[in-house]
Design an enzyme around this catalytic site. Structure first.
Site, PDB file in Angstrom:
ATOM      1  N   ASP A 193       0.902  -1.258   0.099  1.00  0.00           N
ATOM      2  CA  ASP A 193       0.021  -0.119  -0.004  1.00  0.00           C
ATOM      3  C   ASP A 193       0.774   1.292  -0.055  1.00  0.00           C
ATOM      4  OD1 ASP A 193      -2.063  -1.598  -0.002  1.00  0.00           O
ATOM      5  OD2 ASP A 193      -2.958  -1.109   2.014  1.00  0.00           O
ATOM      6  N   ASP A 207       3.034  -3.170  -4.000  1.00  0.00           N
ATOM      7  CA  ASP A 207       2.151  -4.086  -4.418  1.00  0.00           C
ATOM      8  C   ASP A 207       0.845  -3.452  -4.930  1.00  0.00           C
ATOM      9  OD1 ASP A 207       0.731  -3.168  -2.094  1.00  0.00           O
ATOM     10  OD2 ASP A 207      -0.162  -5.343  -1.750  1.00  0.00           O
ATOM     11  N   HIS A 261      -0.242 -13.991   1.272  1.00  0.00           N
ATOM     12  CA  HIS A 261      -1.420 -13.600   0.543  1.00  0.00           C
ATOM     13  C   HIS A 261      -1.766 -14.372  -0.467  1.00  0.00           C
ATOM     14  CE1 HIS A 261      -4.717 -10.494   1.247  1.00  0.00           C
ATOM     15  NE2 HIS A 261      -5.404 -11.681   1.354  1.00  0.00           N
ATOM     16  N   CYS A 299      -3.784  -6.672  -3.198  1.00  0.00           N
ATOM     17  CA  CYS A 299      -2.678  -7.712  -2.715  1.00  0.00           C
ATOM     18  C   CYS A 299      -2.414  -8.731  -3.382  1.00  0.00           C
ATOM     19  CB  CYS A 299      -2.885  -7.871  -1.469  1.00  0.00           C
ATOM     20  SG  CYS A 299      -3.092  -6.449  -0.345  1.00  0.00           S
ATOM     21  N   SER A 313      -2.820 -10.321   5.088  1.00  0.00           N
ATOM     22  CA  SER A 313      -2.622  -8.817   5.512  1.00  0.00           C
ATOM     23  C   SER A 313      -2.738  -8.802   7.074  1.00  0.00           C
ATOM     24  CB  SER A 313      -3.730  -7.882   4.735  1.00  0.00           C
ATOM     25  OG  SER A 313      -3.518  -7.819   3.602  1.00  0.00           O
TER      26      SER A 313
END
Ligand SMILES: *[C@@H]1O[C@H](CO)[C@@H](O)[C@H](O)[C@H]1NC(C)=O
Ligand SMILES: *[C@@H]1O[C@H](CO)[C@@H](O)[C@H](O)[C@H]1NC(C)=O
Ligand SMILES: *[C@@H]1O[C@H](CO)[C@@H](O)[C@H](O)[C@H]1NC(C)=O
Length: 530
Positions: A47, A306, A143, A88, A166
């Site tokens: 992020d 990402d 993830h 993600c 996450s």
């Protein structure tokens, strides 16, 4: 340069790579250097915003990323580099497979109770490097499925330490900024996972965030506030261990930073986000220094993100820089993470390899995180799998010789309204066409509707980086670009439709799939039952 030409020049990457070594080292005594395979450290921030890297916006005069700035000064800063998706799981799947989500099957995020993950029919970068004699280690957020065969150590990594998804997908005892604390038994909350009544006597609670080493949960709920140190210690020891063994390595560090919850070392005047950014930067710095001190000439460090900032988190979200997606925001709704506006996928990126990548260079080559896969394979002298179509391009000559980038790049929907995986947006050189627009939630709660555009909206990013005013449909410029992009889009969609190597991800969920250290405890606490 046309994409076909780029491919032509880059395809014999392995050969070229060997030749380069030879021109650098002419004598027999350096034969060992010739055959030595490079190490790869890929650092993926979560992020992070394009504007979070100081070097991308020197006029802002912030000083939150001194080590990354130094890496850019001693290496290459890529200003038009894009995450393969805007959320993600799809982004990570594309980085590790070199393929669009429409091929690798991962078009949206996996959940805490997801049964599966990245389809097992997909071949990953660490699998290929492992087979070629590399030591492969991963630290951080995976993830891509955490159960059995889907976990990192079953998808090509020799070693794994990290959170399987996450860092907001589970509670912690001492919450960070913007995180649900572990709730007392019987409470309800916004992100509560319902546990089996039979086991918990009707207790509902959020599953604690697990820390996993290899295949075991070593802590749950984990202590967010010591996570950075643990990651750092592991990263440094992997670098040292691998070089002591003389084994080439891939170290993939997928940081928890800058995803909420943030847990910076100490409160700062300029806010929690800036403090967390400095923490990220110092971790990158420690990795760089250790790598410099061990195997500097043979190590490529590639830092990227990402997806863009999670705008709805307000003061806990990063900066998109000038990529503000004004067409969308003027209608309400966010234009960063989860969207195909520039803020959703243009990410700060630095490539550093002393002696190989020219120092203090900046490139505006259009590239994607998908390109890491073929590039790293090429530099390692590994042939990509021939039984499937790869969407990434070998960017070796862009990193080492400043060549021009892609002519086309597609941006899939991975979080806005509409169908996941849809190629909503197409980039071609300086133009970007939207066939579909969609917004994410903005800070303050506004959202926008999905809209279909026929003819597409086309922006000229060179003179309108904020994507504010689309080109006039009647102009010759519009007509030429629209035609070129439409043709390429048809080609790709046909190519995918006829691709026999397309995988399908299983997104089914089951309560028993949530990672639990102690199923007898409401938050799956390890070691203690009180
Ligand atoms: C993980 O694997 C490494 C070897 O790669 C080993 O040294 C370490 O003890 C393992 N950790 C756990 C918790 O199993
Ligand atoms: C690195 O090597 C040391 C000493 O042999 C060992 O204790 C440590 O677990 C190793 N670290 C990793 C991540 O493999
Ligand atoms: C890096 O490049 C910039 C722009 O070309 C130049 O102004 C600066 O002096 C260079 N810095 C170093 C340390 O070489």
């Amino acid at each position: 340069m046309a994409e076909g030409l780029t491919q032509l020049l880059i395809l014999p990457g392995v050969l070229l790579c060997g030749l380069l070594f030879r021109t650098v080292t002419q004598h027999g005594a350096t034969v060992e250097k010739l055959s030595k395979k490079p190490n790869f450290i890929i650092i993926l921030a979560d992020d992070i915003g394009w504007g979070d890297l100081d070097a991308n916006q020197p006029e802002e005069r912030t000083n939150n990323t001194p080590y990354l700035n130094l890496m850019a000064l001693q290496g290459l800063r890529l200003t038009d580099f894009h995450s393969p998706a805007s959320t993600c799981s799809p982004s990570r799947a594309s980085i590790l497979t070199g393929r669009y989500g429409l091929r690798n099957g991962v078009t949206h995020n996996f959940a805490v109770n997801s049964v599966a993950g990245l389809p097992l029919s997909e071949v990953t970068l660490p699998q290929l490097l492992q087979r070629a004699g590399y030591y492969t280690a991963m630290i951080g957020k995976w993830h891509l499925g955490h159960n059995g065969p889907y976990s990192p150590t079953n998808r090509g990594f020799d070693y794994y330490l990290g959170i399987p998804y996450s860092n907001d997908m589970g509670c912690t005892d001492i919450p960070g900024y913007n995180l649900p604390q572990c709730l007392p038994c019987g409470s309800s909350g916004p992100q509560v996972i319902r546990l089996k009544k039979s086991v918990h006597g009707g207790c509902y609670s959020k599953v604690g965030l697990p820390l996993i080493e290899n295949r075991s949960i070593v802590e749950q709920p984990l202590d967010l506030w010591t996570l950075t140190d643990r990651y750092k210690t592991a990263a440094l020891s992997i670098i040292k261990n691998a070089s002591e063994q003389g084994q080439p390595y891939l170290l993939y560090i997928a940081l928890a930073h800058m995803h909420v919850p943030l847990a910076p070392p100490r409160p700062q005047n300029d806010g929690v986000y800036a403090a967390s950014l400095r923490e990220l930067d110092s971790l990158v710095g420690a990795v760089k220094i250790t790598s410099d001190n061990t195997d500097k000439d043979h190590t490529l460090i590639w830092f990227t993100g990402d997806n863009g900032p999670w705008e709805q988190k307000c003061q806990y979200a990063g900066s998109v820089g000038p990529f503000t997606g004004k067409w969308q925001t003027s209608k309400g709704g966010g234009s960063a993470k989860r969207t195909t506006w520039e803020g959703g996928h243009r990410v700060p990126t630095v490539a550093y390899w002393p002696g190989r990548i020219p120092a203090n260079t900046t490139s505006s080559a259009l590239l994607s995180g998908m390109d890491i896969f073929p590039t790293v394979l090429s530099l390692a002298g590994v042939t990509p799998p021939s039984d499937r179509r790869i969407d990434g391009i070998d960017a070796t000559n862009i990193l080492l010789h400043q060549e021009t980038g892609r002519e086309f790049l597609f941006h899939p929907n991975s979080g806005a309204a509409g169908k996941f995986g849809d190629l909503q947006t197409v980039r071609s050189v300086k133009h970007k066409a939207f066939y579909i627009t969609g917004a994410a939630e903005a800070c303050g709660g506004g959202t926008g509707q999905q809209q279909l555009h026929d003819p597409p909206l086309i922006f000229d990013l060179e003179c309108d980086e904020a994507e504010e005013t689309p080109l006039d449909v009647g102009t010759p410029e519009y007509q030429a670009v629209a035609e070129r992009i439409a043709r390429r889009r048809e080609e790709l969609l046909w190519d995918i439709a006829t691709d026999k190597s397309v995988s399908t991800a299983d997104y089914s969920t089951d309560e028993s799939a949530a990672p639990c250290c102690d199923p007898g405890h409401a938050v799956c606490r390890c070691g203690t039952l009180d």
